[in-house]
Design a protein around this motif. Structure first.
Motif, PDB file in Angstrom:
ATOM      1  N   CYS A  59       0.750  -1.298   0.388  1.00  0.00           N
ATOM      2  CA  CYS A  59       0.014  -0.205  -0.012  1.00  0.00           C
ATOM      3  C   CYS A  59       0.564   1.372  -0.012  1.00  0.00           C
ATOM      4  O   CYS A  59       1.720   0.870   0.702  1.00  0.00           O
ATOM      5  CB  CYS A  59      -0.974   0.393   1.379  1.00  0.00           C
ATOM      6  SG  CYS A  59      -2.069   1.468   1.024  1.00  0.00           S
ATOM      7  N   CYS A  90      -6.412   1.955   4.813  1.00  0.00           N
ATOM      8  CA  CYS A  90      -5.941   3.578   5.603  1.00  0.00           C
ATOM      9  C   CYS A  90      -6.740   4.149   4.041  1.00  0.00           C
ATOM     10  O   CYS A  90      -7.255   5.485   5.082  1.00  0.00           O
ATOM     11  CB  CYS A  90      -4.583   3.560   4.991  1.00  0.00           C
ATOM     12  SG  CYS A  90      -3.475   3.540   3.653  1.00  0.00           S
ATOM     13  N   CYS A 140       0.553   3.342   1.632  1.00  0.00           N
ATOM     14  CA  CYS A 140       1.166   3.754   3.650  1.00  0.00           C
ATOM     15  C   CYS A 140       2.593   2.702   3.738  1.00  0.00           C
ATOM     16  O   CYS A 140       2.711   3.188   4.558  1.00  0.00           O
ATOM     17  CB  CYS A 140      -0.032   3.726   4.271  1.00  0.00           C
ATOM     18  SG  CYS A 140       0.078   1.701   4.203  1.00  0.00           S
ATOM     19  N   CYS A 188      -4.450  -1.066   1.945  1.00  0.00           N
ATOM     20  CA  CYS A 188      -4.994  -1.891   3.219  1.00  0.00           C
ATOM     21  C   CYS A 188      -6.144  -1.455   3.730  1.00  0.00           C
ATOM     22  O   CYS A 188      -5.955  -2.474   5.069  1.00  0.00           O
ATOM     23  CB  CYS A 188      -2.954  -1.406   3.623  1.00  0.00           C
ATOM     24  SG  CYS A 188      -3.399  -0.260   3.936  1.00  0.00           S
TER      25      CYS A 188
HETATM   26 ZN    ZN Z   1      -2.216   1.880   3.502  1.00  0.00          ZN
END
Ligand code: ZN
Ligand code: ZN
Length: 155
Positions: free
Chosen positions: A39, A62, A41, A60
C-alpha cells in the motif's frame, strides 16, 4: 505475459493505492492464490485477485479510514449557524479542542443569557434551553410535541 502474477494482474500493477508485488502464500476461499500488495502507506496486504480486478480493494484499509476522518471533519464544520435549536440561537463558534467537537456560544431566547454548548448537542437536540425552569416552560410552549426535557444534559 512474463510479468503476470495471475491472470490479468502484473507485477507492479497499481490498484488504487495498492501495488501488486507477488503471488501470496495465502489463498482465498475459492482456492485461488491471493496477491501480496504494497500500500502507499507502506503496509503490505494480501488481497484476493478478484477484488483487485473488480476494484473493490484499493488500499490496505487506510484509504477508508482517511475518508471517514474527512467526513467526520466536514460534519463538524457543517454546523448551521443560522438555524435555531430549541430556544438556542447560535451567536458564534468557540474554538474547539482536539478532544471535543466544536463548541458554540448560543443565546437562550427565553432569557437572553448566553451559554457555551457543544455543537453536537445542539444538532442532536440534547441542548435546547439554558436549563432555567422558566426557559424550559417556554420551550415546551413553543414546541409542544418535543419530548421530555432532560435537565441533566445541561450541567
Ligand atoms: Zn495503507
Ligand atoms: Zn434561558
Amino acid at each position: 505475459m512474463e510479468n503476470e502474477i495471475v491472470r490479468d494482474i502484473e507485477v507492479n500493477q497499481a490498484f488504487g493505492w495498492l501495488t501488486a508485488i507477488e503471488k501470496s502464500h495465502e489463498k482465498e476461499s475459492s482456492g485461488a492464490y491471493k496477491i501480496k500488495c504494497q500500500c502507499r502507506c507502506g503496509k503490505t496486504k494480501h488481497v484476493a485477485a478478484s477484488s483487485l480486478r473488480a476494484g473493490r480493494t484499493l488500499s490496505c484499509g487506510c484509504y477508508k479510514k482517511q475518508v471517514n476522518a474527512q467526513l467526520k471533519e466536514q460534519h463538524k464544520n457543517n454546523f448551521d449557524m443560522d438555524k435555531q435549536y430549541g430556544l438556542f440561537k447560535p451567536v458564534r463558534r468557540v474554538a474547539s479542542t482536539e478532544k471535543f467537537e466544536r463548541q458554540i456560544l448560543a443565546e437562550c431566547t427565553g432569557c437572553g443569557n448566553t451559554k457555551v454548548v457543544l455543537a453536537t448537542n445542539l444538532r442532536m437536540g440534547h441542548s435546547r434551553t439554558c436549563g432555567a425552569r422558566k426557559c424550559v416552560a417556554i420551550f415546551h410552549e413553543q414546541f409542544p410535541d418535543a419530548p421530555e426535557h432532560r435537565k441533566t444534559v445541561y450541567n
